[in-house]
Design an enzyme around this catalytic site. Structure first.
Site, PDB file in Angstrom:
ATOM      1  CB  CYS A   1      15.341  -4.149   1.704  1.00  0.00           C
ATOM      2  SG  CYS A   1      15.359  -2.364   1.714  1.00  0.00           S
TER       3      CYS A   1
ATOM      4  NE  ARG B   1      12.760  -9.637   6.001  1.00  0.00           N
ATOM      5  CZ  ARG B   1      13.792  -9.183   6.695  1.00  0.00           C
ATOM      6  NH1 ARG B   1      14.203  -7.941   6.515  1.00  0.00           N
ATOM      7  NH2 ARG B   1      14.409  -9.946   7.572  1.00  0.00           N
TER       8      ARG B   1
ATOM      9  CD1 TRP C   1       9.064   0.142   2.786  1.00  0.00           C
ATOM     10  CD2 TRP C   1      10.731   1.342   3.684  1.00  0.00           C
ATOM     11  NE1 TRP C   1       8.513   1.092   3.609  1.00  0.00           N
ATOM     12  CE2 TRP C   1       9.509   1.844   4.171  1.00  0.00           C
ATOM     13  CE3 TRP C   1      11.919   1.933   4.099  1.00  0.00           C
ATOM     14  CZ2 TRP C   1       9.434   2.905   5.070  1.00  0.00           C
ATOM     15  CZ3 TRP C   1      11.860   2.999   4.991  1.00  0.00           C
ATOM     16  CH2 TRP C   1      10.630   3.465   5.466  1.00  0.00           C
TER      17      TRP C   1
ATOM     18  CG  ASN D   1      17.689  -4.429   4.789  1.00  0.00           C
ATOM     19  OD1 ASN D   1      17.223  -3.305   4.729  1.00  0.00           O
ATOM     20  ND2 ASN D   1      17.286  -5.320   5.673  1.00  0.00           N
ATOM     21  N   GLY D   2      19.663  -1.664   4.467  1.00  0.00           N
ATOM     22  CA  GLY D   2      20.303  -0.788   5.429  1.00  0.00           C
ATOM     23  C   GLY D   2      20.558   0.576   4.828  1.00  0.00           C
TER      24      GLY D   2
ATOM     25  CD  GLU E   1      -1.254  -1.433  18.833  1.00  0.00           C
ATOM     26  OE1 GLU E   1      -1.277  -2.368  18.027  1.00  0.00           O
ATOM     27  OE2 GLU E   1      -0.306  -0.612  18.901  1.00  0.00           O
TER      28      GLU E   1
ATOM     29  CE  LYS F   1      -1.779  -3.109  15.094  1.00  0.00           C
ATOM     30  NZ  LYS F   1      -0.605  -2.248  15.381  1.00  0.00           N
TER      31      LYS F   1
ATOM     32  CD  GLU G   1       0.668   0.235  12.351  1.00  0.00           C
ATOM     33  OE1 GLU G   1       1.876   0.059  12.542  1.00  0.00           O
ATOM     34  OE2 GLU G   1      -0.206  -0.514  12.835  1.00  0.00           O
TER      35      GLU G   1
ATOM     36  CG  HIS H   1      -5.649  19.250  30.544  1.00  0.00           C
ATOM     37  ND1 HIS H   1      -5.525  20.308  31.423  1.00  0.00           N
ATOM     38  CD2 HIS H   1      -6.108  18.198  31.270  1.00  0.00           C
ATOM     39  CE1 HIS H   1      -5.880  19.918  32.635  1.00  0.00           C
ATOM     40  NE2 HIS H   1      -6.231  18.636  32.573  1.00  0.00           N
TER      41      HIS H   1
ATOM     42  CE  LYS I   1       5.171  -8.314  11.344  1.00  0.00           C
ATOM     43  NZ  LYS I   1       3.967  -7.905  12.078  1.00  0.00           N
TER      44      LYS I   1
END
Length: 605
Positions: A2, A27, A75, A99-100, A477, A481, A484, A500, A600
């Site tokens: 946030c 963010r 958020w 925020n939190g 990665e 990506k 995301e 496997h 973010k």
């Protein structure tokens, strides 16, 4: 996560609050709101779900006046994204942005219920407003009420309070989540970070953990966790460095991918001068018996790549940990070990908690961070900046490759300190590393080919990424990506693990991206690729020209990468991972810079 902004100003603050919140959009958020105290002392608020344009539209029809205000981008954690759950939250004479996570909000709600106070939202944050308003109803002044509330909160939070009837008072508090106070001329500001405050001031004071601040236009009084007056340094920020623009690109991500050759050059110029590694004198690995690399998401994967460098080049045992798991498994730590914490923001809650766990248990803590004023930078024994500059897109690109470059320098320093490589070998590795920016510039040429492949990938339900050695974490990665940005399910695997289990997923509808530079593991990777093709899997082979010539026949497509880079090729191969995800997202029409559900800077656990 946030974003918080607060202003005690000399002008109408509603437009300023909205503009400041726009600078915090990177963010991630799903609703927004502001509250102001007008010149008559009346507190009021406006909130809206979705993007800030929705809040702006509402303010056109229902304007707010006043020269004091707080604003917030939320958020969602507790409760869905609705107008009722959006901040600021209000109860009686107090409005709060947060925020939190308030971990004990249910216990506090139960206590408030005894006083006949019932919450109207699903959020933990509303409890802060309810409790503060309750204290004021019992006769406490705003400062006393806020302090009484703060004393009862458990969890991580950044808070800003605004009060009905007082347009010259704001209270800010920080525990775990970042918060900064900005100093103006007869004006004062509060923000989640310097980016939000840059249009107003270049003079910033960062609150320390446990601090609360009483702010008026005349200045700020800061108190520490024990309630004692505290002197916190005021620093000047480079306002130019906080500029946010797309530079002519369609998305911030495209710009940030393209910036990588330049920022990698900055990193290497900072840490390598005249053929020598330049690090603080206290960075010596001579007596270190193990390195721990801790991070979240892409930062964790940067550590995963670096593990190969520390072990193969420096011969130094290396553990990698996901920060959110590190302290809960209570790993035994050695006083001869070093712990390296990797974070773009330097405020990642899980990584910061892992740092706190390691302090006093290891010989030294290092923070590899992009924000030099962040909590991880301040609290680590040594802070090493990654110098990526502001990264706005939620999905990391240039921050990742800059993290890799700093970790590569550390691995080479460890190898030299431990006598694993001589001067000639060190010089050869540094030559490979210094070649990376130029090779990255060449690697950007795959953009058009990635754009051409995006239609194919965008139709897939699942995509697999394969790599061996230090390219395995790059495959992870690449999958991250794609997930995301495009919301396509993707998984990364070590190529040798294919047989496997994951090979059961292979059919003609599952694209398989294979990272296979022409190195010592090339033939083994190609053998795994042939197993995919024998089962009608459609392969995208990413290799250098020699690798494409040798193994490209029968693949669905190829991407040709520049040759060179030695052990540091993983930095180069990050580029096609980024472009494939970017152009696939563009093809699907998703929000590239602000993907759904993501933030973010993850400042809650």
């Amino acid at each position: 996560m946030c974003g918080i902004v607060g202003i005690l100003g000399n002008h109408e603050v509603a437009p300023q609050l909205v503009e400041a919140l726009k600078r915090l959009e990177y963010r991630g958020y799903d609703s927004a709101g502001i509250a102001t105290v007008n010149d008559a002392g009346t507190l009021d608020r406006r909130r809206a779900v979705g993007k800030l344009v929705n809040l702006s539209d509402r303010l056109v029809h229902e304007p707010l006046t006043g020269r004091a205000g707080i604003g917030h981008t939320r958020w969602a954690t507790h409760g869905p994204a609705t107008e009722g759950n959006a901040h600021p939250h209000r109860h009686g004479p107090v409005a709060v942005v947060h925020n939190g996570i308030i971990e004990n909000f249910r216990d506090l709600r139960a206590d408030l219920a005894q006083a006949g106070i019932t919450p109207q939202t699903d959020t933990d944050t509303e409890t802060v407003a309810l409790l503060t308003g309750h204290h004021m109803a019992q006769g406490m002044c705003p400062v006393e009420a806020a302090r009484a509330t703060l004393a009862r909160l458990h969890g991580a939070f950044a808070l800003a309070f605004l009060f009905d009837g007082d347009g010259d008072l704001m209270i800010a508090a920080r525990k775990g989540s970042p918060l900064a106070v900005g100093h103006g001329e007869g004006e004062m500001f509060v923000g989640s970070d310097a980016i939000a405050l840059a249009p107003f001031t270049d003079r910033i004071t960062y609150l320390e953990d446990g601090d609360h601040a009483i702010i008026t236009r005349a200045g700020v009084e800061i108190y520490d966790a024990q309630g004692r007056r505290a002197n916190r340094d005021m620093v000047r920020i480079d306002v130019g460095a906080t500029a946010i623009d797309k530079g002519g690109y369609r998305h911030f991500m495209a710009k940030e991918i393209a910036e990588q050759p330049a920022v990698l050059g900055d990193v290497l110029n900072h840490y390598v001068k005249n053929g020598r590694i330049v690090l603080p004198e206290s960075v010596s690995f001579a007596d270190v018996d193990r390195v721990l690399l801790v991070g979240c998401g892409t930062a964790h994967l940067a550590g995963h790549v670096a593990k190969y460098w520390f072990e193969q080049i420096a011969g130094l045992p290396c553990d990698i940990d996901i920060a959110s798991e590190f302290r809960y498994r209570e790993p035994p730590l050695s006083d001869r070990s070093w712990a390296i914490f990797v974070s773009q923001s330097g405020e990642t809650a899980d990584t910061l908690a892992a740092l706190h766990y390691a302090q006093g248990k290891v010989a030294k803590t290092l923070g590899v961070v992009n924000v030099g004023t962040s909590a991880i930078a301040r609290e680590s024994d040594i802070a090493l900046p990654t110098l990526a500059g502001i990264e706005v897109c939620v999905a990391s690109s240039k921050a990742f490759t800059c993290q890799l470059a700093v970790l590569a320098v550390l691995a080479l320093k460890a190898a030299a300190d431990r006598g694993r490589i001589d001067a000639a070998a060190l010089a050869a590795h540094l030559d490979d590393l210094r070649a990376i920016p130029g090779l990255l510039n060449q690697a950007l040429a795959v953009a058009d080919d990635c754009r051409a492949l995006a239609g194919w990938l965008s139709e897939a339900q699942d995509v697999l990424y394969l790599g061996r050695g230090a390219l395995y974490p790059v495959a992870l990665e690449g999958a991250l990506k794609l997930k995301e940005l495009s919301y396509i399910h993707a998984e990364g695997y070590a190529s040798g693990e294919l047989k496997h289990g994951p090979i059961a997923l292979i059919d003609r509808n599952v694209p398989v991206v294979v990272l296979a530079p022409r190195d010592t593991l090339f033939e083994k990777t190609v053998s795994n690729m042939q197993e995919v093709m024998a089962r009608h899997g459609k392969v995208l082979l990413i290799s250098d020209a020699d690798g494409i010539t040798e193994a490209g026949e029968g693949t669905r497509a190829t991407l040709t990468m520049p040759m060179g880079g030695g052990a540091f090729q993983p930095i180069l191969y990050a580029v096609p991972m980024q472009y494939l995800a970017y152009y696939t997202a563009v093809a699907k029409g998703t929000d590239v810079d602000q993907p759904r559900n993501l933030a973010k800077s993850v400042t809650v656990e």
